[in-house]
Motif scaffolding. Structure first.
Motif, PDB file in Angstrom:
ATOM      1  N   PHE A  12      20.293  30.373  10.223  1.00  0.00           N
ATOM      2  CA  PHE A  12      21.080  30.485  11.619  1.00  0.00           C
ATOM      3  C   PHE A  12      22.599  30.726  11.409  1.00  0.00           C
ATOM      4  O   PHE A  12      22.894  30.924  10.199  1.00  0.00           O
ATOM      5  N   ASN A  13      23.282  31.061  12.571  1.00  0.00           N
ATOM      6  CA  ASN A  13      24.428  31.365  12.868  1.00  0.00           C
ATOM      7  C   ASN A  13      25.047  30.448  13.688  1.00  0.00           C
ATOM      8  O   ASN A  13      24.534  30.009  14.711  1.00  0.00           O
ATOM      9  N   ARG A  14      26.233  29.996  13.380  1.00  0.00           N
ATOM     10  CA  ARG A  14      27.174  29.120  14.169  1.00  0.00           C
ATOM     11  C   ARG A  14      28.795  29.226  13.853  1.00  0.00           C
ATOM     12  O   ARG A  14      29.224  29.862  13.080  1.00  0.00           O
ATOM     13  N   ILE A  15      29.311  28.801  14.885  1.00  0.00           N
ATOM     14  CA  ILE A  15      30.733  28.894  15.138  1.00  0.00           C
ATOM     15  C   ILE A  15      31.187  27.528  14.238  1.00  0.00           C
ATOM     16  O   ILE A  15      30.623  26.649  14.845  1.00  0.00           O
ATOM     17  N   GLU A  16      32.033  27.909  13.293  1.00  0.00           N
ATOM     18  CA  GLU A  16      32.545  26.528  12.576  1.00  0.00           C
ATOM     19  C   GLU A  16      33.175  25.717  13.445  1.00  0.00           C
ATOM     20  O   GLU A  16      33.986  26.062  14.309  1.00  0.00           O
ATOM     21  N   GLY A  17      32.696  24.211  13.503  1.00  0.00           N
ATOM     22  CA  GLY A  17      33.025  23.310  14.231  1.00  0.00           C
ATOM     23  C   GLY A  17      32.722  23.097  15.532  1.00  0.00           C
ATOM     24  O   GLY A  17      32.718  22.159  16.111  1.00  0.00           O
ATOM     25  N   GLU A  18      31.605  24.117  15.674  1.00  0.00           N
ATOM     26  CA  GLU A  18      30.367  23.618  16.781  1.00  0.00           C
ATOM     27  C   GLU A  18      29.136  23.330  16.075  1.00  0.00           C
ATOM     28  O   GLU A  18      28.675  23.682  15.181  1.00  0.00           O
ATOM     29  N   SER A  19      28.302  22.427  16.832  1.00  0.00           N
ATOM     30  CA  SER A  19      26.816  22.118  16.117  1.00  0.00           C
ATOM     31  C   SER A  19      25.793  23.152  16.956  1.00  0.00           C
ATOM     32  O   SER A  19      24.818  23.181  16.115  1.00  0.00           O
ATOM     33  N   ARG A  20      26.141  23.855  17.947  1.00  0.00           N
ATOM     34  CA  ARG A  20      25.027  24.779  18.192  1.00  0.00           C
ATOM     35  C   ARG A  20      25.062  25.966  17.817  1.00  0.00           C
ATOM     36  O   ARG A  20      26.033  26.449  17.225  1.00  0.00           O
ATOM     37  N   THR A  21      24.014  26.531  17.484  1.00  0.00           N
ATOM     38  CA  THR A  21      23.907  28.011  16.697  1.00  0.00           C
ATOM     39  C   THR A  21      23.927  29.001  17.530  1.00  0.00           C
ATOM     40  O   THR A  21      23.911  28.635  19.053  1.00  0.00           O
ATOM     41  N   LEU A  22      24.152  30.013  17.138  1.00  0.00           N
ATOM     42  CA  LEU A  22      24.365  31.485  17.918  1.00  0.00           C
ATOM     43  C   LEU A  22      23.062  31.957  17.997  1.00  0.00           C
ATOM     44  O   LEU A  22      22.675  32.338  16.883  1.00  0.00           O
ATOM     45  N   GLY A  23      22.472  32.157  18.996  1.00  0.00           N
ATOM     46  CA  GLY A  23      21.080  32.812  19.185  1.00  0.00           C
ATOM     47  C   GLY A  23      19.993  32.157  18.310  1.00  0.00           C
ATOM     48  O   GLY A  23      20.036  30.964  18.126  1.00  0.00           O
ATOM     49  N   PRO A  24      18.909  32.931  18.194  1.00  0.00           N
ATOM     50  CA  PRO A  24      17.743  32.276  17.410  1.00  0.00           C
ATOM     51  C   PRO A  24      17.857  32.079  16.045  1.00  0.00           C
ATOM     52  O   PRO A  24      18.879  32.644  15.384  1.00  0.00           O
ATOM     53  N   GLY A  25      16.754  31.444  15.367  1.00  0.00           N
ATOM     54  CA  GLY A  25      16.709  31.450  13.711  1.00  0.00           C
ATOM     55  C   GLY A  25      16.160  32.510  13.176  1.00  0.00           C
ATOM     56  O   GLY A  25      15.367  33.082  14.116  1.00  0.00           O
ATOM     57  N   PHE A  26      16.315  32.943  12.152  1.00  0.00           N
ATOM     58  CA  PHE A  26      15.915  33.837  11.503  1.00  0.00           C
ATOM     59  C   PHE A  26      14.972  33.537  10.242  1.00  0.00           C
ATOM     60  O   PHE A  26      15.533  32.737   9.606  1.00  0.00           O
ATOM     61  N   GLU A  27      14.104  34.181   9.994  1.00  0.00           N
ATOM     62  CA  GLU A  27      13.063  34.089   8.827  1.00  0.00           C
ATOM     63  C   GLU A  27      13.517  34.865   7.498  1.00  0.00           C
ATOM     64  O   GLU A  27      13.584  34.072   6.603  1.00  0.00           O
TER      65      GLU A  27
END
Length: 74
Positions: A16-31
Protein backbone atom coordinates in the motif's frame (compact mmCIF):
# COMPACT_ATOMS: atom_id res chain seq x y z
CA UNK A 1 10.40 10.79 7.28
CA UNK A 2 8.41 14.02 7.41
CA UNK A 3 4.66 14.33 7.68
CA UNK A 4 3.26 14.55 4.17
CA UNK A 5 5.87 12.26 2.58
CA UNK A 6 4.64 9.15 0.76
CA UNK A 7 5.30 5.76 2.37
CA UNK A 8 5.04 2.42 0.55
CA UNK A 9 4.52 -0.44 3.00
CA UNK A 10 3.40 -4.06 3.24
CA UNK A 11 0.44 -5.13 5.36
CA UNK A 12 -1.43 -8.43 5.46
CA UNK A 13 0.31 -9.67 2.31
CA UNK A 14 -0.45 -6.61 0.16
CA UNK A 15 1.51 -3.45 -0.64
CA UNK A 16 0.00 0.00 0.00
CA UNK A 17 0.86 3.69 -0.18
CA UNK A 18 -0.11 6.37 2.30
CA UNK A 19 0.73 9.91 3.24
CA UNK A 20 2.91 9.88 6.36
CA UNK A 21 0.85 10.96 9.34
CA UNK A 22 -2.43 9.62 7.91
CA UNK A 23 -3.94 6.21 8.57
CA UNK A 24 -5.84 5.74 5.30
CA UNK A 25 -4.11 4.47 2.21
CA UNK A 26 -3.85 6.08 -1.22
CA UNK A 27 -5.76 3.94 -3.69
CA UNK A 28 -5.94 0.15 -3.72
CA UNK A 29 -3.54 -2.44 -2.38
CA UNK A 30 -1.04 -4.06 -4.74
CA UNK A 31 0.03 -7.69 -4.89
CA UNK A 32 3.40 -6.75 -6.38
CA UNK A 33 5.93 -4.56 -4.60
CA UNK A 34 7.13 -3.07 -7.89
CA UNK A 35 3.63 -1.79 -8.78
CA UNK A 36 3.15 -0.24 -5.32
CA UNK A 37 6.56 1.47 -5.51
CA UNK A 38 5.74 2.91 -8.95
CA UNK A 39 2.41 4.28 -7.70
CA UNK A 40 4.02 5.67 -4.54
CA UNK A 41 6.81 7.29 -6.52
CA UNK A 42 4.28 8.91 -8.87
CA UNK A 43 2.31 10.27 -5.90
CA UNK A 44 5.51 11.64 -4.32
CA UNK A 45 6.59 13.38 -7.52
CA UNK A 46 3.12 14.90 -7.97
CA UNK A 47 3.21 16.24 -4.40
CA UNK A 48 6.94 17.12 -4.55
CA UNK A 49 7.70 15.15 -1.38
CA UNK A 50 9.96 12.24 -0.45
CA UNK A 51 9.00 8.64 -1.16
CA UNK A 52 10.04 6.01 1.39
CA UNK A 53 9.78 2.24 1.43
CA UNK A 54 8.98 0.43 4.68
CA UNK A 55 10.28 -3.14 4.58
CA UNK A 56 8.47 -4.79 7.49
CA UNK A 57 5.02 -4.78 9.03
CA UNK A 58 4.35 -3.11 12.36
CA UNK A 59 6.16 -0.22 14.02
CA UNK A 60 9.72 0.05 12.79
CA UNK A 61 12.38 2.44 11.62
CA UNK A 62 13.40 -0.01 8.87
CA UNK A 63 12.85 2.38 5.97
CA UNK A 64 14.79 3.66 3.03
CA UNK A 65 14.35 6.57 0.66
CA UNK A 66 13.39 5.32 -2.78
CA UNK A 67 14.55 7.07 -5.92
CA UNK A 68 15.56 10.66 -6.53
CA UNK A 69 14.17 13.20 -4.10
CA UNK A 70 11.44 15.03 -6.06
CA UNK A 71 12.19 18.18 -4.06
CA UNK A 72 15.57 18.26 -5.84
CA UNK A 73 13.86 18.31 -9.27
CA UNK A 74 12.35 21.79 -8.72
Amino acid sequence: MAAGDIETFRQDGLWFNRIEGESRTLGPGFEKEKEAIAAGREAAVARQVDHNLKFSEGPTDDRTAHGTNPRDLV
